[in-house]
Design a protein around this motif. Structure first.
Motif, PDB file in Angstrom:
ATOM      1  N   HIS A  10       0.847  -1.191   0.000  1.00 31.41           N
ATOM      2  CA  HIS A  10       0.000   0.000   0.000  1.00 31.41           C
ATOM      3  C   HIS A  10       0.885   1.244   0.000  1.00 31.41           C
ATOM      4  CE1 HIS A  10      -3.676  -2.158   1.935  1.00 31.41           C
ATOM      5  NE2 HIS A  10      -3.158  -2.837   0.928  1.00 31.41           N
ATOM      6  N   PRO A  11       0.831   1.997  -1.066  1.00 26.47           N
ATOM      7  CA  PRO A  11       1.656   3.210  -1.136  1.00 26.47           C
ATOM      8  C   PRO A  11       1.405   4.144   0.032  1.00 26.47           C
ATOM      9  CG  PRO A  11       0.648   2.754  -3.261  1.00 26.47           C
ATOM     10  CD  PRO A  11       0.046   1.796  -2.289  1.00 26.47           C
ATOM     11  N   VAL A  12       0.163   4.274   0.401  1.00 26.15           N
ATOM     12  CA  VAL A  12      -0.180   5.192   1.484  1.00 26.15           C
ATOM     13  C   VAL A  12       0.445   4.743   2.795  1.00 26.15           C
ATOM     14  CG1 VAL A  12      -2.063   6.062   2.909  1.00 26.15           C
ATOM     15  CG2 VAL A  12      -2.315   5.971   0.427  1.00 26.15           C
ATOM     16  N   VAL A  13       0.339   3.459   3.064  1.00 24.18           N
ATOM     17  CA  VAL A  13       0.892   2.944   4.311  1.00 24.18           C
ATOM     18  C   VAL A  13       2.411   3.065   4.310  1.00 24.18           C
ATOM     19  CG1 VAL A  13       1.155   0.902   5.744  1.00 24.18           C
ATOM     20  CG2 VAL A  13      -1.039   1.392   4.651  1.00 24.18           C
ATOM     21  N   ALA A  15       4.149   5.304   2.806  1.00 30.34           N
ATOM     22  CA  ALA A  15       4.465   6.711   3.061  1.00 30.34           C
ATOM     23  C   ALA A  15       4.304   7.034   4.536  1.00 30.34           C
ATOM     24  CB  ALA A  15       3.571   7.605   2.210  1.00 30.34           C
ATOM     25  N   GLY A  16       3.283   6.459   5.149  1.00 34.05           N
ATOM     26  CA  GLY A  16       3.048   6.712   6.561  1.00 34.05           C
ATOM     27  C   GLY A  16       4.160   6.159   7.418  1.00 34.05           C
ATOM     28  N   LEU A  17       4.578   4.945   7.112  1.00 35.83           N
ATOM     29  CA  LEU A  17       5.661   4.337   7.886  1.00 35.83           C
ATOM     30  C   LEU A  17       6.942   5.138   7.695  1.00 35.83           C
ATOM     31  CD1 LEU A  17       4.911   0.570   7.117  1.00 35.83           C
ATOM     32  CD2 LEU A  17       4.587   1.761   9.285  1.00 35.83           C
ATOM     33  N   ALA A  19       7.196   8.251   7.026  1.00 35.14           N
ATOM     34  CA  ALA A  19       7.092   9.514   7.764  1.00 35.14           C
ATOM     35  C   ALA A  19       7.445   9.301   9.234  1.00 35.14           C
ATOM     36  CB  ALA A  19       5.682  10.077   7.632  1.00 35.14           C
TER      37      ALA A  19
END
Lengths: 206, 206
Positions: A10-13, A15-17, A19
DNA sequence: CCGCCGATCAACCTTTCGGACGATGCGCGG
DNA sequence: CCGCGCATCGTCCGAAAGGTTGATCGGCGG
């Protein structure tokens, strides 16, 4: 400096990790992959990391994260920290049995994640607070009378599969499926596959 | 500049969404909340945004995101883009009926998310590619043509009752139950009572 | 009025399930 | 080592479920 690899489709996840990791002064992201194959290829190609953050549903959904975890742990010595949004007790156990150093849910606070990464990098076990709670509550109530295989069958039953379909899916004979189902009905006190599925849903065994 | 509010109780996911939004030149995160109450309080307190990215499981799990979505849409005019990891057809429909401008899964590519945010800000509907596919496949199989009696039978089937038990419960003959069940299987495109129950659950027909 | 649909029931037949045996092999702990 | 649980497979049989066809009855709308 702790070198972290992110493995999550998941690209979003991811990116979150990233960050979260990047805001920690003592760690950094050195690589990201979106498939289990890429991760292994990178490691095989000489990639080095202190911790791998691995999504349970990473790569092929049917493998769970357990297979990927096992492959990484067996071939490399890198600690694997499984990070997932949801996950049954069985998933958690499978990941830990496969050699995961830790397991936490994505809704864990940022600090808990950072702490877990440090623990994993140090080779310590790092289970999220809620994961610990769930494992404990599981030990207290051996509600899981069902064996792993039985649970597998039960899941497919609840999905509406026929015995024949389940047999083909699990590469066993119909007799075996029926045998498992008979044990399931005995253990759950149910009279039929449909009733067993209903009970399983009610008890959150899926 | 599109002002975005993040509403998700997972710190990691919030960070991921923020990372995606912040890398877009034409949008920015103006606020983050982790509970539905906080979101509404912020909006009520004069908070302004062009788009709200809302987790389906936001706040109380039982409300789904639908209740929160409805509250936001009713009290403010801000477009709500529901972003979630998983979700049944029923969840998606509920969110859309509640007034969500769009719906996409968290494993959507970064560009798809950015595109959806721009669409939502412009007041357009924005459904993720896979969400569209699922809704279409659902339309192809007309679900809700079940009669009242059939639905009643289906509910009892999903509860694990046998035909005989259902017949006694509804004061009809077993033949009638079988007849209804045959129609149910035809209409749902299923092959067995258990499969019908599984489909019914997925579609939120219970 | 007549056709259509939903609900009801029946008889018949095939497939699937579930129960009741038994049997093997494997791993783990006393 | 021996027992026990787990997973595997088999057979036999009766019960349950599902498919087909056809029937009656009551409303509702053209």
């Amino acid at each position: 400096m702790i070198d972290v690899v992110l493995a999550d489709d998941h690209p979003v996840v991811r990116a979150g990790l990233r960050a979260v990791v990047d805001t920690q002064p003592d760690m950094r992201v050195v690589h990201e992959t979106s498939t289990a194959e890429d991760l292994l290829a990178w490691l095989d190609g000489g990639g080095r990391a202190d911790v791998i953050l691995l999504d349970l549903r990473f790569g092929d959904a049917r493998m769970g994260g357990a297979a990927a975890t096992g492959a990484v742990v067996r071939r490399h010595r890198t600690p694997v920290l499984v990070v997932t949004t949801y996950g049954t007790d069985a998933d958690i156990l499978a990941a830990i049995e496969a050699g995961a150093t830790g397991y936490l849910l994505k809704d864990a606070p940022t600090e808990e994640l950072a702490r877990a990464v440090r623990s994993a990098a140090a080779g310590e076990v790092a289970l999220g607070a809620d994961v610990q709670r769930r494992l404990l509550s599981r030990l207290r109530t051996p509600a899981e009378n069902l064996s792993g295989r039985e649970l597998e069958v039960l899941r497919l039953v609840a999905a509406g599969r026929s015995n024949d379909a389940i047999a083909r899916e699990l590469f066993v004979s119909v007799a075996t499926v029926k045998s498992h189902l008979a044990h399931i009905n005995t253990k759950l006190g149910t009279q039929s596959r449909t009733e067993a599925a209903a009970v399983a849903r009610d008890r959150g065994m899926l």
